[in-house]
Design a protein around this motif. Sequence first.
Motif, PDB file in Angstrom:
ATOM      1  N   LYS A  86     -46.632  57.274 118.207  1.00 34.62           N
ATOM      2  CA  LYS A  86     -47.522  58.441 118.168  1.00 34.62           C
ATOM      3  C   LYS A  86     -47.423  59.235 119.462  1.00 34.62           C
ATOM      4  CE  LYS A  86     -50.906  56.199 115.227  1.00 34.62           C
ATOM      5  NZ  LYS A  86     -52.247  55.619 115.176  1.00 34.62           N
TER       6      LYS A  86
ATOM      7  N   GLU B 225     -48.750  52.875 118.177  1.00 35.44           N
ATOM      8  CA  GLU B 225     -49.346  53.673 119.260  1.00 35.44           C
ATOM      9  C   GLU B 225     -48.262  54.340 120.100  1.00 35.44           C
ATOM     10  OE1 GLU B 225     -52.668  55.251 121.010  1.00 35.44           O
ATOM     11  OE2 GLU B 225     -52.617  53.919 119.299  1.00 35.44           O
TER      12      GLU B 225
ATOM     13  N   GLU C 272     -55.324  60.038 119.189  1.00 37.02           N
ATOM     14  CA  GLU C 272     -54.113  59.354 118.742  1.00 37.02           C
ATOM     15  C   GLU C 272     -52.868  59.804 119.495  1.00 37.02           C
ATOM     16  OE1 GLU C 272     -53.200  59.335 114.637  1.00 37.02           O
ATOM     17  OE2 GLU C 272     -55.132  58.554 114.037  1.00 37.02           O
TER      18      GLU C 272
ATOM     19  N   GLU D 273     -46.978  63.846 111.225  1.00 38.03           N
ATOM     20  CA  GLU D 273     -47.767  62.820 110.549  1.00 38.03           C
ATOM     21  C   GLU D 273     -47.776  61.563 111.399  1.00 38.03           C
ATOM     22  OE1 GLU D 273     -50.149  61.004 108.634  1.00 38.03           O
ATOM     23  OE2 GLU D 273     -49.542  62.696 107.399  1.00 38.03           O
ATOM     24  N   THR D 274     -48.949  60.959 111.583  1.00 39.13           N
ATOM     25  CA  THR D 274     -49.045  59.767 112.425  1.00 39.13           C
ATOM     26  C   THR D 274     -49.377  58.510 111.626  1.00 39.13           C
ATOM     27  OG1 THR D 274     -51.364  60.236 112.892  1.00 39.13           O
ATOM     28  CG2 THR D 274     -49.730  61.081 114.459  1.00 39.13           C
ATOM     29  N   MET D 275     -49.501  58.633 110.314  1.00 38.32           N
ATOM     30  CA  MET D 275     -49.816  57.460 109.510  1.00 38.32           C
ATOM     31  C   MET D 275     -48.680  56.443 109.584  1.00 38.32           C
ATOM     32  SD  MET D 275     -50.788  57.198 105.455  1.00 38.32           S
ATOM     33  CE  MET D 275     -52.157  58.303 105.577  1.00 38.32           C
ATOM     34  N   HIS D 276     -49.039  55.183 109.744  1.00 39.55           N
ATOM     35  CA  HIS D 276     -48.106  54.054 109.798  1.00 39.55           C
ATOM     36  C   HIS D 276     -47.213  54.073 111.041  1.00 39.55           C
ATOM     37  CE1 HIS D 276     -49.463  53.147 105.805  1.00 39.55           C
ATOM     38  NE2 HIS D 276     -48.985  54.275 105.331  1.00 39.55           N
TER      39      HIS D 276
ATOM     40  N   TYR E 296     -57.702  62.969 116.033  1.00 39.29           N
ATOM     41  CA  TYR E 296     -56.265  63.229 116.133  1.00 39.29           C
ATOM     42  C   TYR E 296     -55.825  63.326 117.592  1.00 39.29           C
ATOM     43  CZ  TYR E 296     -51.658  64.909 114.920  1.00 39.29           C
ATOM     44  OH  TYR E 296     -50.303  65.020 114.791  1.00 39.29           O
TER      45      TYR E 296
END
Length: 100
Positions: free
Chosen positions: A80, A77, A13, A71-74, A10
């Motif tokens: 994020k 870069e 990311e 939440e970082t899904m989808h 995490y």
Amino acid sequence: MTNATVVNVYLVEICTDIAFGSSLVVMQLTILIETMTALKMMAWLSPEGFFLFYAATSMLGFLFVYFWIGETMHLSEKEKKLLYQPGGEFGRRIPENRRE
């Protein structure tokens, strides 16, 4: 709180350079403090109290992550990285007099 790989994944990311290094240092210092105090806490709280203490702090950590970590899904870069920067969804607020 352990040296789990989920934290590292995490952090990679959402952090860059200095922020990533600082986060890892804080995590390692937390693990060091836990290691140094565990036996004394167990003697003071009893094994059951020690377990309940860490269960309660883990629950607080879960609630913090659930409500305040984005939440970082989808997300790309760039998206994020922008989540936690000043003015981002989870970043510090930018004072009105400093906005462009």
